[in-house]
Design a protein around this motif. Structure first.
Motif, PDB file in Angstrom:
ATOM      1  N   GLU A   1     -35.425 -14.248  -6.002  1.00  0.00           N
ATOM      2  CA  GLU A   1     -34.156 -14.531  -6.679  1.00  0.00           C
ATOM      3  C   GLU A   1     -34.386 -14.876  -8.145  1.00  0.00           C
ATOM      4  O   GLU A   1     -33.695 -14.369  -9.035  1.00  0.00           O
ATOM      5  N   SER A   2     -35.386 -15.711  -8.411  1.00  0.00           N
ATOM      6  CA  SER A   2     -35.662 -16.117  -9.792  1.00  0.00           C
ATOM      7  C   SER A   2     -36.244 -14.975 -10.618  1.00  0.00           C
ATOM      8  O   SER A   2     -35.901 -14.811 -11.796  1.00  0.00           O
ATOM      9  N   LEU A   3     -37.127 -14.180 -10.029  1.00  0.00           N
ATOM     10  CA  LEU A   3     -37.685 -13.031 -10.741  1.00  0.00           C
ATOM     11  C   LEU A   3     -36.569 -12.078 -11.163  1.00  0.00           C
ATOM     12  O   LEU A   3     -36.540 -11.585 -12.296  1.00  0.00           O
ATOM     13  N   PHE A   4     -35.645 -11.834 -10.252  1.00  0.00           N
ATOM     14  CA  PHE A   4     -34.553 -10.920 -10.557  1.00  0.00           C
ATOM     15  C   PHE A   4     -33.591 -11.537 -11.573  1.00  0.00           C
ATOM     16  O   PHE A   4     -33.083 -10.839 -12.464  1.00  0.00           O
ATOM     17  N   LYS A   5     -33.376 -12.829 -11.474  1.00  0.00           N
ATOM     18  CA  LYS A   5     -32.453 -13.509 -12.387  1.00  0.00           C
ATOM     19  C   LYS A   5     -32.916 -13.426 -13.835  1.00  0.00           C
ATOM     20  O   LYS A   5     -32.109 -13.248 -14.754  1.00  0.00           O
ATOM     21  N   VAL A   6     -34.221 -13.555 -14.059  1.00  0.00           N
ATOM     22  CA  VAL A   6     -34.747 -13.503 -15.436  1.00  0.00           C
ATOM     23  C   VAL A   6     -34.997 -12.070 -15.891  1.00  0.00           C
ATOM     24  O   VAL A   6     -35.482 -11.833 -16.996  1.00  0.00           O
ATOM     25  N   GLU A   7     -34.666 -11.111 -15.018  1.00  0.00           N
ATOM     26  CA  GLU A   7     -34.827  -9.685 -15.323  1.00  0.00           C
ATOM     27  C   GLU A   7     -36.289  -9.332 -15.593  1.00  0.00           C
ATOM     28  O   GLU A   7     -36.621  -8.648 -16.564  1.00  0.00           O
ATOM     29  N   TRP A   8     -37.151  -9.798 -14.694  1.00  0.00           N
ATOM     30  CA  TRP A   8     -38.582  -9.523 -14.842  1.00  0.00           C
ATOM     31  C   TRP A   8     -38.829  -8.008 -14.834  1.00  0.00           C
ATOM     32  O   TRP A   8     -38.423  -7.310 -13.922  1.00  0.00           O
ATOM     33  N   GLU A   9     -39.482  -7.529 -15.866  1.00  0.00           N
ATOM     34  CA  GLU A   9     -39.802  -6.110 -16.043  1.00  0.00           C
ATOM     35  C   GLU A   9     -38.572  -5.202 -15.954  1.00  0.00           C
ATOM     36  O   GLU A   9     -38.671  -4.025 -15.639  1.00  0.00           O
ATOM     37  N   ASN A  10     -37.399  -5.789 -16.253  1.00  0.00           N
ATOM     38  CA  ASN A  10     -36.143  -5.031 -16.221  1.00  0.00           C
ATOM     39  C   ASN A  10     -35.939  -4.306 -14.889  1.00  0.00           C
ATOM     40  O   ASN A  10     -35.447  -3.160 -14.841  1.00  0.00           O
ATOM     41  N   ALA A  11     -36.313  -4.975 -13.821  1.00  0.00           N
ATOM     42  CA  ALA A  11     -36.195  -4.383 -12.487  1.00  0.00           C
ATOM     43  C   ALA A  11     -34.737  -4.064 -12.155  1.00  0.00           C
ATOM     44  O   ALA A  11     -33.820  -4.784 -12.559  1.00  0.00           O
ATOM     45  N   GLN A  12     -34.544  -3.003 -11.398  1.00  0.00           N
ATOM     46  CA  GLN A  12     -33.200  -2.536 -11.073  1.00  0.00           C
ATOM     47  C   GLN A  12     -32.545  -3.340  -9.951  1.00  0.00           C
ATOM     48  O   GLN A  12     -31.341  -3.466  -9.887  1.00  0.00           O
ATOM     49  N   ASP A  13     -33.364  -3.850  -9.041  1.00  0.00           N
ATOM     50  CA  ASP A  13     -32.851  -4.646  -7.934  1.00  0.00           C
ATOM     51  C   ASP A  13     -33.987  -5.506  -7.394  1.00  0.00           C
ATOM     52  O   ASP A  13     -35.101  -5.492  -7.932  1.00  0.00           O
ATOM     53  N   LYS A  14     -33.729  -6.258  -6.346  1.00  0.00           N
ATOM     54  CA  LYS A  14     -34.732  -7.186  -5.831  1.00  0.00           C
ATOM     55  C   LYS A  14     -35.910  -6.455  -5.185  1.00  0.00           C
ATOM     56  O   LYS A  14     -37.044  -6.920  -5.244  1.00  0.00           O
ATOM     57  N   ASP A  15     -35.638  -5.333  -4.568  1.00  0.00           N
ATOM     58  CA  ASP A  15     -36.741  -4.544  -4.027  1.00  0.00           C
ATOM     59  C   ASP A  15     -37.657  -4.070  -5.155  1.00  0.00           C
ATOM     60  O   ASP A  15     -38.874  -4.022  -5.012  1.00  0.00           O
ATOM     61  N   ASP A  16     -37.040  -3.725  -6.270  1.00  0.00           N
ATOM     62  CA  ASP A  16     -37.796  -3.209  -7.405  1.00  0.00           C
ATOM     63  C   ASP A  16     -38.620  -4.301  -8.080  1.00  0.00           C
ATOM     64  O   ASP A  16     -39.765  -4.076  -8.488  1.00  0.00           O
ATOM     65  N   VAL A  17     -38.072  -5.507  -8.179  1.00  0.00           N
ATOM     66  CA  VAL A  17     -38.749  -6.554  -8.941  1.00  0.00           C
ATOM     67  C   VAL A  17     -40.084  -6.939  -8.324  1.00  0.00           C
ATOM     68  O   VAL A  17     -41.047  -7.242  -9.034  1.00  0.00           O
ATOM     69  N   ILE A  18     -40.204  -6.891  -6.995  1.00  0.00           N
ATOM     70  CA  ILE A  18     -41.470  -7.277  -6.379  1.00  0.00           C
ATOM     71  C   ILE A  18     -42.527  -6.185  -6.513  1.00  0.00           C
ATOM     72  O   ILE A  18     -43.705  -6.438  -6.253  1.00  0.00           O
TER      73      ILE A  18
END
Length: 224
Positions: free
Chosen positions: A98-115
């Motif tokens: 949730e936090s990784l996605f909230k800060v837009e880590w690596e401009n990920a498209q969704d939560k599956d993408d951010v990990i």
């Protein structure tokens, strides 16, 4: 660019992972492409309720004797941890993702993408008792430190995030001086959401440190 599979192969050759291959750290599909290569270090796995395992021989048993039940192997599979954010009752993975996605880590498209852009491991290389914080002995700490050191050399992260103060304080001597790092409370403990006078909640600390990395050149980040 080093390929992801090459990194995984190197990890599989680390001593403890030869014996317990499911403990191999998770390396996201896009980790090697990430602008900021983030290694997240949590605390430990734990075994199913009522498991009977002799932890005194955990590290010393020959490889061929590292026989566990299917359920026990599943419970200590590091590659599955972050993906559990989709399941209810898993605050470690859900809060991190949730936090990784909230800060837009690596401009990920969704939560599956951010990990896909991060790497993840547990500091301690043996499981704790069912849903308990690990009660570490000197051997646990020695293996944790040596394994973390080896993993860092292989993955070459740009930033290290401990999501367990216990793991950080027991293992900080394994950290190289050349890589910035920070430590926050465990995402499943009360301090993840509870406000602390000096630094805010663990969640706020985690997200603030990640934003520093995103918004400025990487430099040494003091531990909080």
């Amino acid at each position: 660019m080093i390929k992801r599979q090459s990194l995984i192969t190197q990890l599989e050759n680390v001593e403890i992972y030869k014996k317990y291959p499911t403990l191999v750290p998770y390396v996201g599909e896009n980790y090697t492409k990430a602008k900021n290569k983030l290694l997240i270090i949590a605390e430990s796995h734990y075994f199913p309720k009522d498991s009977v395992v002799n932890f005194d021989t955990w590290y010393n048993a020959p490889y061929e004797k590292a026989s566990l039940t299917d359920k026990q192997w599943k419970m200590i599979t590091t590659a599955n941890v972050l993906g559990k954010y989709k399941k209810k009752g898993n605050p470690l993975s859900s809060n991190i993702v949730e936090s990784l996605f909230k800060v837009e880590w690596e401009n990920a498209q969704d939560k599956d993408d951010v990990i896909r852009y991060v790497a993840f491991m547990n500091a301690f290389q043996r499981p704790a008792q069912y849903k308990e914080s690990i009660k570490s002995c000197k051997l646990d700490i020695d293996y944790a430190q040596s394994t973390i050191s080896r993993v860092i050399k292989i993955l070459q992260p740009n930033i290290i995030a401990f999501v367990s103060k216990k793991a950080y304080y027991k293992c900080k001597s394994a950290l190289p001086l050349t890589i910035p790092y920070f430590a926050v409370p465990h995402p499943s403990c009360c301090w993840w959401n509870r406000i602390m006078k000096k630094h805010g909640s663990g969640k706020e600390q985690f997200e603030a440190q990640l934003r520093k990395v995103i918004n400025s050149p990487i430099e040494h980040i003091p531990v909080i």
